[in-house]
Design an enzyme around this catalytic site. Structure first.
Site, PDB file in Angstrom:
ATOM      1  N   THR A  12     -42.929  23.078 -70.177  1.00 44.56           N
ATOM      2  CA  THR A  12     -42.661  21.724 -70.657  1.00 44.56           C
ATOM      3  C   THR A  12     -43.810  21.171 -71.480  1.00 44.56           C
ATOM      4  O   THR A  12     -43.600  20.338 -72.371  1.00 44.56           O
ATOM      5  CB  THR A  12     -42.368  20.794 -69.460  1.00 44.56           C
ATOM      6  OG1 THR A  12     -41.231  21.299 -68.750  1.00 44.56           O
ATOM      7  CG2 THR A  12     -42.054  19.379 -69.916  1.00 44.56           C
ATOM      8  N   THR A  88     -44.088  24.387 -64.982  1.00 50.09           N
ATOM      9  CA  THR A  88     -44.366  24.041 -63.590  1.00 50.09           C
ATOM     10  C   THR A  88     -43.503  24.805 -62.580  1.00 50.09           C
ATOM     11  O   THR A  88     -43.910  25.010 -61.442  1.00 50.09           O
ATOM     12  CB  THR A  88     -44.166  22.529 -63.350  1.00 50.09           C
ATOM     13  OG1 THR A  88     -42.818  22.173 -63.676  1.00 50.09           O
ATOM     14  CG2 THR A  88     -45.150  21.714 -64.181  1.00 50.09           C
TER      15      THR A  88
END
Length: 328
Positions: A12, A88
């Site tokens: 991200t 993540t």
């Protein structure tokens, strides 16, 4: 002022929002992550692109290639440390993999973002700035693989993602952070004392992770040998206990199929130990040949098994990597 390599893998932190598709990888962002102005006041940075993939696309084979790539970069005399950008979702697995196979003194810090670049409160730049600060700190030398987000520094072995969307998602349950990034200093409160180095020349990625449940008859374990799996991690209850029929299948896998079975707990605090001798208890499973894995989660135990199988497939040799208590 030292020089820090920013090695990108995607995630991200290198994504933007597409009106039609949703949040997707951006080659432009991935290639220019080191152009955040504040970085110039911390260190000279060199951006080196390894890949640009969402972290669910990460595999142990790619992790192994990444470890060789990092080792090569850190062998340069002009590089003082490295920051690895990552998604993540699987960051904790890649971090732990690197912690097992690398034995570098120079600081290595993994970082990421929970919010993409189009969100007004994107956390990517702040996390990258803090991570470069940590990688530039002499205090981070020889600390193993570190994870830095939300101004907290965590150990690769202990950290896990705890929240699907909150920027404070990374935590080390039962341990707490190693330290913090403050406005004027990098502060370490403790060290992780249970780190282990495994000198693997390759990895075995055909390792399954099975979560047991009440009433489980173990039938899923039946198919693992036919599917070509070379090992399995079973995430049990409490101290590593499982339903009776699962215990029978574990014994069959170990004794009849010579398949290493690592038993861990679904609890995220405490150790797995052979306490209970009833059918399916931890002590019973150990007597049946299972290995009791003192890892903090099923996913971490699987990562260690993929690495350890790159050294040996002997069950008793593998046991040495998992059954330990940290004592002298």
């Amino acid at each position: 002022m030292g020089k820090i390599a920013i090695i990108t893998t995607g995630g991200t932190i290198a994504m933007i929002h597409d009106p039609l598709l949703g949040v997707v990888p951006s080659e432009e962002k991935n290639k220019h992550l080191n152009e955040i102005p504040e970085l110039r006041n911390i260190a000279e940075t060199e951006l080196i692109e390894f890949t640009n993939i969402p972290s669910p696309h990460m595999t142990p084979k790619v992790m192994f290639k990444l470890s060789r790539f990092i080792k090569k970069i850190l062998s340069r005399n002009d590089i003082d440390g490295a920051v690895i950008t990552h998604g993540t979702d699987t960051l904790e697995e890649t971090a732990y993999f690197l912690d097992l196979v690398l034995n570098e003194k120079k600081p290595i810090v993994l970082t990421a973002a929970m919010r993409n670049w189009n969100e007004p409160s994107t956390d990517g730049p702040a996390n990258l700035i803090s991570s470069v600060r940590v990688a530039s700190s002499k205090k981070a030398i020889n600390k193993g693989i570190l994870v830095c987000l939300n101004d907290e520094i965590h150990s690769a072995r202990e950290v896990t993602k705890t929240y699907t969307s909150n920027v404070a998602t990374f935590d080390s349950p039962g341990y707490g952070p190693l330290g913090i990034v403050d406005e004027d200093a990098i502060i370490f409160y403790r060290e992780s004392l249970l780190r282990m180095h495994i000198d693997a020349k390759d990895v075995e990625d055909k390792v399954a992770l099975i979560k047991t449940y009440t009433g489980d008859d173990g039938s899923i374990l039946n198919v693992l040998p036919d599917l070509g799996f070379k090992g399995v991690v079973v995430e049990g209850f409490g101290r590593g206990n499982v339903p009776p029929k699962v215990a029978d299948k574990i014994e069959w896998l170990v004794k009849e199929k010579s398949l290493p079975v690592i038993v861990v707990s679904r609890c995220f605090k405490g150790r797995v130990l052979g306490v209970y001798g009833y059918h399916g208890g931890g002590a019973d499973l150990k007597n049946k040949g299972a290995i009791l894995g003192n890892e903090v989660s099923g996913q971490k135990a699987r990562i260690k098994l993929t690495v350890a199988l790159g050294v040996t497939n002997n069950i008793e040799e593998l046991r040495k990597y998992f059954e330990f208590n940290g004592a002298d």
